[in-house]
Motif scaffolding. Structure first.
Motif, PDB file in Angstrom:
ATOM      1  N   UNK A   1       1.053  -0.817  -0.017  1.00  0.00           N
ATOM      2  CA  UNK A   1      -0.234  -0.147   0.061  1.00  0.00           C
ATOM      3  C   UNK A   1       0.680   1.266   0.061  1.00  0.00           C
ATOM      4  N   UNK A   2       0.536   1.809  -0.846  1.00  0.00           N
ATOM      5  CA  UNK A   2       1.210   3.625  -1.103  1.00  0.00           C
ATOM      6  C   UNK A   2       0.497   4.462  -0.572  1.00  0.00           C
ATOM      7  N   UNK A   3       1.439   4.855   0.689  1.00  0.00           N
ATOM      8  CA  UNK A   3       1.165   6.435   0.617  1.00  0.00           C
ATOM      9  C   UNK A   3       1.793   7.736   0.282  1.00  0.00           C
ATOM     10  N   UNK A   4       1.524   8.849   0.721  1.00  0.00           N
ATOM     11  CA  UNK A   4       2.853  10.188   1.031  1.00  0.00           C
ATOM     12  C   UNK A   4       2.249  10.747   1.900  1.00  0.00           C
ATOM     13  N   UNK A   5       3.424  10.841   2.737  1.00  0.00           N
ATOM     14  CA  UNK A   5       3.784  11.333   4.252  1.00  0.00           C
ATOM     15  C   UNK A   5       3.890  12.696   3.240  1.00  0.00           C
ATOM     16  N   UNK A   6       2.586  13.790   3.791  1.00  0.00           N
ATOM     17  CA  UNK A   6       3.031  15.479   3.280  1.00  0.00           C
ATOM     18  C   UNK A   6       2.712  16.290   5.132  1.00  0.00           C
ATOM     19  N   UNK A   7       3.838  17.497   4.176  1.00  0.00           N
ATOM     20  CA  UNK A   7       4.974  17.913   5.984  1.00  0.00           C
ATOM     21  C   UNK A   7       4.489  19.341   5.452  1.00  0.00           C
ATOM     22  N   UNK A   8       3.198  19.663   6.556  1.00  0.00           N
ATOM     23  CA  UNK A   8       3.086  21.172   6.234  1.00  0.00           C
ATOM     24  C   UNK A   8       3.758  21.756   7.765  1.00  0.00           C
ATOM     25  N   UNK A   9       3.849  23.283   7.082  1.00  0.00           N
ATOM     26  CA  UNK A   9       4.733  24.257   7.961  1.00  0.00           C
ATOM     27  C   UNK A   9       4.470  25.412   7.923  1.00  0.00           C
ATOM     28  N   UNK A  10       4.467  25.834   8.848  1.00  0.00           N
ATOM     29  CA  UNK A  10       5.149  27.259   8.696  1.00  0.00           C
ATOM     30  C   UNK A  10       5.645  28.018   7.615  1.00  0.00           C
ATOM     31  N   UNK A  96       5.588   2.858   0.973  1.00  0.00           N
ATOM     32  CA  UNK A  96       4.932   1.353   0.481  1.00  0.00           C
ATOM     33  C   UNK A  96       4.921   0.250   1.527  1.00  0.00           C
ATOM     34  N   UNK A  97       3.929   0.451   2.315  1.00  0.00           N
ATOM     35  CA  UNK A  97       4.353  -0.268   3.629  1.00  0.00           C
ATOM     36  C   UNK A  97       2.897  -1.272   3.000  1.00  0.00           C
ATOM     37  N   UNK A  98       3.304  -2.852   4.329  1.00  0.00           N
ATOM     38  CA  UNK A  98       2.175  -3.580   4.228  1.00  0.00           C
ATOM     39  C   UNK A  98       0.936  -2.985   4.459  1.00  0.00           C
ATOM     40  N   UNK A  99       0.663  -2.157   5.755  1.00  0.00           N
ATOM     41  CA  UNK A  99      -0.578  -2.198   6.165  1.00  0.00           C
ATOM     42  C   UNK A  99      -0.711  -0.870   6.856  1.00  0.00           C
ATOM     43  N   UNK A 100      -2.627  -0.070   6.693  1.00  0.00           N
ATOM     44  CA  UNK A 100      -1.993   1.364   7.117  1.00  0.00           C
ATOM     45  C   UNK A 100      -2.099   1.050   8.509  1.00  0.00           C
ATOM     46  N   UNK A 121      -3.670   8.006   1.126  1.00  0.00           N
ATOM     47  CA  UNK A 121      -3.568   7.058   0.488  1.00  0.00           C
ATOM     48  C   UNK A 121      -2.773   7.349  -1.324  1.00  0.00           C
ATOM     49  N   UNK A 122      -1.832   6.970  -1.678  1.00  0.00           N
ATOM     50  CA  UNK A 122      -1.268   7.210  -3.288  1.00  0.00           C
ATOM     51  C   UNK A 122      -2.618   6.376  -3.800  1.00  0.00           C
ATOM     52  N   UNK A 124      -3.964   4.647  -7.930  1.00  0.00           N
ATOM     53  CA  UNK A 124      -3.192   4.122  -8.929  1.00  0.00           C
ATOM     54  C   UNK A 124      -4.119   5.147 -10.208  1.00  0.00           C
ATOM     55  N   UNK A 125      -4.123   5.446 -10.832  1.00  0.00           N
ATOM     56  CA  UNK A 125      -4.481   6.065 -12.073  1.00  0.00           C
ATOM     57  C   UNK A 125      -6.162   6.118 -12.663  1.00  0.00           C
ATOM     58  N   UNK A 126      -6.198   4.772 -12.685  1.00  0.00           N
ATOM     59  CA  UNK A 126      -7.362   4.912 -12.526  1.00  0.00           C
ATOM     60  C   UNK A 126      -8.389   5.608 -10.773  1.00  0.00           C
ATOM     61  N   UNK A 127      -8.120   5.636 -10.402  1.00  0.00           N
ATOM     62  CA  UNK A 127      -8.432   6.313  -9.000  1.00  0.00           C
ATOM     63  C   UNK A 127      -9.097   5.452  -7.361  1.00  0.00           C
ATOM     64  N   UNK A 128      -7.699   3.964  -8.140  1.00  0.00           N
ATOM     65  CA  UNK A 128      -8.524   3.205  -7.016  1.00  0.00           C
ATOM     66  C   UNK A 128      -7.263   3.222  -5.814  1.00  0.00           C
ATOM     67  N   UNK A 129      -7.549   2.865  -3.987  1.00  0.00           N
ATOM     68  CA  UNK A 129      -6.529   3.210  -3.834  1.00  0.00           C
ATOM     69  C   UNK A 129      -4.741   2.030  -3.825  1.00  0.00           C
ATOM     70  N   UNK A 130      -4.192   2.047  -3.960  1.00  0.00           N
ATOM     71  CA  UNK A 130      -3.095   1.048  -3.847  1.00  0.00           C
ATOM     72  C   UNK A 130      -2.859   0.733  -2.857  1.00  0.00           C
TER      73      UNK A 130
END
Length: 130
Positions: A1-10, A96-100, A121-122, A124-130
């Motif tokens: 399962x692919x995820x993006x971790x977004x870092x927000x900051x001031x 890319x990890x094995x689980x949420x 979650x990242x 696929x181009x078709x719109x489904x969670x990876x």
């Protein structure tokens, strides 16, 4: 399962690592700042060793960004970021990890005092969670 971790900051003041520029982090005793930084470094090392870290980048000063919007049949370009924003996207990691549950375990070590970290979650181009 692919995820993006977004870092927000001031964005003001601006620099990396973001914790060095966040008032809540700077207010901590040095020992606690070292513990928070150590947890982040440990998470990065673990992800690398396990093959979970696919990539990531710190992003440049938001004052240098440009916004592109579609108006009246063409792109209109303005200086970014949005003027009303209190936070901006400072960087990201692709994992890319094995689980949420594993993704949540990792990200809990990313959020430091005064920072916001988003896990998404990242797809696929078709719109489904990876």
């Amino acid at each position: 399962m692919k995820y993006v971790i977004l870092i927000h900051s001031n964005p003001q003041p601006w620099g990396h690592p973001t914790g060095d520029y966040v008032a809540e982090n700077l207010a901590l005793p040095a020992q606690e700042r070292d513990r928070v930084n150590g947890a982040f470094e440990t998470a990065m090392q673990e992800m690398s060793e396990r093959g979970e870290l696919l990539g990531g980048e710190a992003l440049g000063d938001p004052a240098t960004s440009r916004l592109y919007r579609w108006e009246a049949g063409s792109a209109v370009v303005t200086d970014g970021p949005y003027s009303e924003a209190k936070e901006h996207l400072a960087g990201f990691f692709l994992i890319d990890v094995e689980s949420p549950e594993r993704a949540h375990e990792i990200v809990e070590r990313f959020a430091g005092p005064g920072e916001t970290v988003e896990l998404r979650p990242a797809m696929w181009p078709g719109g489904e969670d990876q």
